[in-house]
Design an enzyme around this catalytic site. Sequence first.
Site, PDB file in Angstrom:
ATOM      1  N   HIS A   1      66.607 -30.788  39.095  1.00  0.00           N
ATOM      2  CA  HIS A   1      66.376 -31.332  37.745  1.00  0.00           C
ATOM      3  C   HIS A   1      65.207 -32.320  37.765  1.00  0.00           C
ATOM      4  O   HIS A   1      65.441 -33.522  37.937  1.00  0.00           O
ATOM      5  CB  HIS A   1      67.615 -32.089  37.265  1.00  0.00           C
ATOM      6  CG  HIS A   1      68.791 -31.228  36.970  1.00  0.00           C
ATOM      7  ND1 HIS A   1      69.059 -30.777  35.699  1.00  0.00           N
ATOM      8  CD2 HIS A   1      69.778 -30.744  37.767  1.00  0.00           C
ATOM      9  CE1 HIS A   1      70.174 -30.050  35.734  1.00  0.00           C
ATOM     10  NE2 HIS A   1      70.621 -30.007  36.967  1.00  0.00           N
TER      11      HIS A   1
ATOM     12  N   GLU B   1      63.624 -33.553  35.443  1.00  0.00           N
ATOM     13  CA  GLU B   1      63.629 -34.490  34.302  1.00  0.00           C
ATOM     14  C   GLU B   1      64.188 -35.864  34.663  1.00  0.00           C
ATOM     15  O   GLU B   1      63.824 -36.864  34.047  1.00  0.00           O
ATOM     16  CB  GLU B   1      64.408 -33.897  33.121  1.00  0.00           C
ATOM     17  CG  GLU B   1      65.923 -33.767  33.275  1.00  0.00           C
ATOM     18  CD  GLU B   1      66.385 -32.479  33.940  1.00  0.00           C
ATOM     19  OE1 GLU B   1      65.573 -31.863  34.659  1.00  0.00           O
ATOM     20  OE2 GLU B   1      67.558 -32.096  33.765  1.00  0.00           O
TER      21      GLU B   1
ATOM     22  N   CYS C   1      67.723 -25.597  36.660  1.00  0.00           N
ATOM     23  CA  CYS C   1      69.074 -25.473  37.212  1.00  0.00           C
ATOM     24  C   CYS C   1      69.767 -24.176  36.754  1.00  0.00           C
ATOM     25  O   CYS C   1      69.485 -23.128  37.297  1.00  0.00           O
ATOM     26  CB  CYS C   1      69.894 -26.713  36.905  1.00  0.00           C
ATOM     27  SG  CYS C   1      71.217 -26.919  38.110  1.00  0.00           S
TER      28      CYS C   1
END
Length: 544
Positions: A515, A517, A388
């Site tokens: 993102h 994650e 990001c």
Amino acid sequence: MKYIVVTGGVMSGLGKGITMASIGRILKNRGYKIVPMKIDPYINIDAGTMNPYQHGEVYVLADGTEVDLDLGHYERFMDVELSREHNITTGIIYSAVIERERKGGYFGDTVQIIPHVTNEIKTRIRRVAANSNADLCLVEIGGTVGDIESMPFLEAVRQMQCEEDGTDFLFVHVTLVPVTSVTLNEQKTKPTQHSVKALRELGLQPDIIVCRCKRLLKDDAKKKIAMFCSVKNEAVISAQDAGDIYEVPLLLEQEGIAEYIMKKLQLTQLTEDHEWAQMVARRKRSVATGRDISIALVGKYAELEDSYLSIKEAIGHAAAELGCNVEMKLVEAEDLEGATVTVTDSDSIFSGVQGILVPGGFGVRGVEGKINAITYARVHKIPFLGICFGFQLAVIEAARNLAQLHDAHSIELGETQTPVIDLLEEQQKVAVKGGTMRLGDYEVFIRKDTLAEQIYGKNKILERHRHRYEVNPEYIERIEREGMIFSGTNKSGVRMEIVEMEAENHPFFVATQFHPEFKSRPTKPSPPFIAFVNACMHHSSRQT
Ligand code: GLN
């Protein structure tokens, strides 16, 4: 529908979220479908405007809702996908009640906390439960019992308990059992007694008390808690400190929590799923391999580990999959400010590091340090993952140092003649801060014959987003000429989603506007994280 409500006493930060996520996992392993919910008693509508310094990272759901990090625990532990209605805040409840009042929806009633606010809370919990197709609804009430903020929520669940069948409702209270001193090692039960007393003053009696403690509770401590708090001996559960949070479901199971819940709620075991236990064993084995990798995380909130919780988890998932042990080295970006790639400062900060990760972020503080970290990773050919803000800064770094656009910057960070990171038109009109970024799941299209394609093994993916600024399309050609490849874009090709360096110039240099994650699960690690950790392992073997 059966309900389990989790409350917390004594102090915050006891791991209520992990306790609830673990209970959910334990029941899932026995064949039950679970729907978790989190109640956050703060007045914010969502966590999107909150500083990660205070509450840890802002977690993003697939539908774009910005929530407390506990929902990340739920998704990871129970392997579910949650949405807006799974997180209730005081702000959401009161604005709904006030809006209805303005529309005349209360037909002349005096609108009060009881019953109007409590009804709104109960309706929302029951609606989520009913729409979920789940067998059990787990509700965590944030904050600590006794806080003014959580009163309406505790009152609402008290009413619910009266309205539901006795075998359909269960209260779990999470408390702390401290020890006096290492030498005396006496487990003190008074804080637990007091916090249960506070709960009972509100009309709530816990069925199970989960006690956070350094070591397993001794029998006499358990007995004391059971007696003073009116619960059965076997309903006092030790939750001793665990080296690995994913082990908590197994530890709670050993304490007999599953049997007790099943008995109280009259559930029978439907299946026996060992996937979780196997995953925990795999994690243990990877830590013990001795293949140790160090990854530098260059951030602004680096001193507060919870600010980058999902990234840390995603790295751990990947490490277990690959059979190595990753240590995260938290580097404060400002410490790299004024440094250059050649100065010894960066050398010593990054010595012994096999990978550099620049995560998401906002604002100008620490930015030049992050950019210096990226230059360092690029020049020294250290595996790099940018996420990001880390992606945007990697583009700025390339623009400045490869494309010689020395003034290149993001307009988020100040005036510039070369806005390589800019606001697309739709964001220019946005004035309200909360919930207006580009949020949640969006498709990303991956270019053929790129590292990104290798990483994902496909050309269309879905990942979660949380950003306002974007790569300015005007500079793409200029930056690609220098050996950077924009290997992922949105469907129309206007928004850049992935940037990578040509393989001949760097072993692993990848950054994503999204993102990854947030989608990583302990049993299903995220592809970019696997690829990054794998590159770090190779880098490590080259170093030795
Ligand atoms: N500050 C950047 C933006 O708003 C990046 C956001 C982030 O890293 N989550 O676009």
